[in-house]
Design an enzyme around this catalytic site. Structure first.
Site, PDB file in Angstrom:
ATOM      1  N   SER A 254      38.543  16.248  26.587  1.00 52.98           N
ATOM      2  CA  SER A 254      39.900  17.144  26.889  1.00 52.98           C
ATOM      3  C   SER A 254      38.947  18.462  27.162  1.00 52.98           C
ATOM      4  CB  SER A 254      40.853  17.565  25.929  1.00 52.98           C
ATOM      5  OG  SER A 254      41.354  15.830  25.684  1.00 52.98           O
ATOM      6  N   SER A 292      42.851  12.104  28.513  1.00 50.35           N
ATOM      7  CA  SER A 292      42.189  13.351  28.352  1.00 50.35           C
ATOM      8  C   SER A 292      43.548  14.337  28.281  1.00 50.35           C
ATOM      9  CB  SER A 292      41.298  13.792  29.659  1.00 50.35           C
ATOM     10  OG  SER A 292      40.897  15.085  29.515  1.00 50.35           O
ATOM     11  N   GLU A 294      44.349  18.085  29.465  1.00 55.10           N
ATOM     12  CA  GLU A 294      44.102  19.366  30.043  1.00 55.10           C
ATOM     13  C   GLU A 294      45.171  20.312  30.098  1.00 55.10           C
ATOM     14  OE1 GLU A 294      41.314  16.414  31.438  1.00 55.10           O
ATOM     15  OE2 GLU A 294      43.500  16.359  31.609  1.00 55.10           O
TER      16      GLU A 294
END
Length: 423
Positions: A254, A292, A294
């Site tokens: 991440s 992930s 973000e």
């Protein structure tokens, strides 16, 4: 190890490799601290080696503190906002920041399993400083971002303690910012190379308002073959060289980014700036994988929103939306460079169970960039007009006449006389 030829080389920031990193100038320190009043501090925890013993180590983690307004942000709140590109991660307190458009606590970055202790520690720090919280004043929700450092760190051991958070906040200072394997970035990995904390800034030319914008990242995403450096597909070139080096496969990782600016922007405009951070992340190779996170937090130091006023009214100044384009470009540039700085400044690291993360080979990056420069039609920076010269006109704010031809923030633009005539 595969990185042995480069592991002994001194680490330098991305700009020292003469990479194409955009057209705007950086601030004095090329860091988020170029925005007045923004301080950064770290606590780095590195201990032990060998096999993982949960609760004992090895330890490769820490905490980073971003402290706006020199620490007085509770009483003198700032406009804030954020953006979630992919939500397989967490920034506690972000929901309230985006709902109210206000930031009222420092921002902490740490590992996934330490969000709770970091939030609790920050709550204690704030209550110590402002005893009226929860009685005279509203309660607070500290802003804490996380990434998973379990490839190198005993993450379930939760080695971050309250004293480590306090130390990071107490050490927060302006000026140059330590990067790479420090603070919350100690155990982080990007595109299968060691990374961590990185930062960069941009100062707009006077014709665009002269504002400063800075980005700090805790970078921990990606696979090697996706890595792009200065727009070049370096990861595809390096992948063969490093194919025998074990790397993490269970997670994609991440990235948490913090954006600060002194431009007078409202919360919805900060949200829009935060979205452009995602473009900068994509420039380095992220495709925001399923697992992930973000997540971006942003704030502006321009307008101070007091917790109390005599009439419960305050005035703010803000840019017109059509004046945001230079900031959009600047934030994309600063984000890309911040991520590259997190990699360029991080040396190799071995963590739990002998898991080894090589350093980005800087000599290889430099050679690759130089080899492709002729084909790409680029050249080294040389004396001449500044790279950030306004390509839409060279008129400076100081040269613009104080008449109707001046637009928002003194940026000139042509207008017609009120009667519609030509003169």
């Amino acid at each position: 190890m595969a990185d042995a030829p480069d592991s002994a080389a001194p680490r330098v920031r991305a700009r020292a490799l003469d990479l194409p990193l955009g057209r705007f100038r950086t601030g004095r320190f090329n860091a988020i601290t170029d925005v007045d009043g923004v301080l950064v501090g770290h606590t780095t925890l590195i201990a032990g080696e060998g096999r993982l013993v949960p609760g004992k180590g090895p330890v490769r983690t820490g905490v980073t503190a971003i402290v706006p307004r020199g620490g007085n942000i509770f009483m003198e709140r700032l406009h804030g906002g954020g953006f979630v590109l992919n939500g397989a991660g967490e920034v506690s307190g972000l929901t309230q920041v985006m709902e109210w458009g206000l930031l009222e606590t420092p921002i902490l970055l740490t590992n996934t399993m330490s969000v709770g202790v970091a939030s609790d520690a920050m709550a204690r720090i704030m209550v110590d400083q402002y005893p009226g919280i929860g009685d005279e004043h509203d309660v607070i929700i500290p802003v804490v971002g996380e990434c998973d450092d379990s490839w190198l760190n005993d993450i379930t051991g939760r080695h971050v303690r309250e004293e480590h958070v306090r130390a990071a906040v107490a050490s927060a200072a302006g000026g140059p910012v330590a990067e790479g394997s420090v603070g919350g970035g100690t155990g982080m990995v990007t595109c299968d190379f060691k990374a961590g904390i990185g930062t960069s800034s941009r100062k707009l030319p006077e014709s665009h308002g002269g504002y400063t914008l800075g980005v700090l990242v805790m970078s921990n995403f990606g696979k090697m073959h996706n890595l792009r450096v200065g727009g070049l597909p370096l990861g595809e070139v390096l992948e063969e060289r490093y194919q025998e080096v074990p790397h993490r496969t269970a997670t994609y990782g991440s990235i948490i980014a913090v954006l600060a600016t002194n431009a007078p922007v409202l919360p919805n405009q900060i949200n829009r700036l935060c979205r452009r951070v995602a473009l900068g992340i994509g420039r380095v190779g992220s495709y925001a994988a399923h697992g992930s996170g973000e997540i971006v937090v942003g704030f502006s130091t321009s307008n101070v929103i007091p917790r109390r006023t005599q009439k419960m009214v305050t005035k703010v100044k803000f840019l017109l939306d059509q004046r945001l384009d230079p900031l959009y470009e600047a934030v994309m540039e600063a984000t890309e460079e911040a991520i590259l700085n997190s990699m360029c400044m991080a040396g190799p690291m071995t963590g739990i169970n002998g898991n080894h993360c090589p350093a980005l080979p800087l000599d290889e990056v430099r050679r690759f960039s130089e080899a492709l420069r002729p084909a790409l039609g680029t050249r080294r920076r040389s004396p001449g007009p500044p790279a950030d010269q306004d390509r839409e006109g060279t008129v400076r704010v100081s040269e613009a006449l104080p008449t109707a031809v001046r637009g928002a923030e003194g940026i000139p633009f042509p207008t017609r006389p009120p009667d519609g005539s030509d003169g």
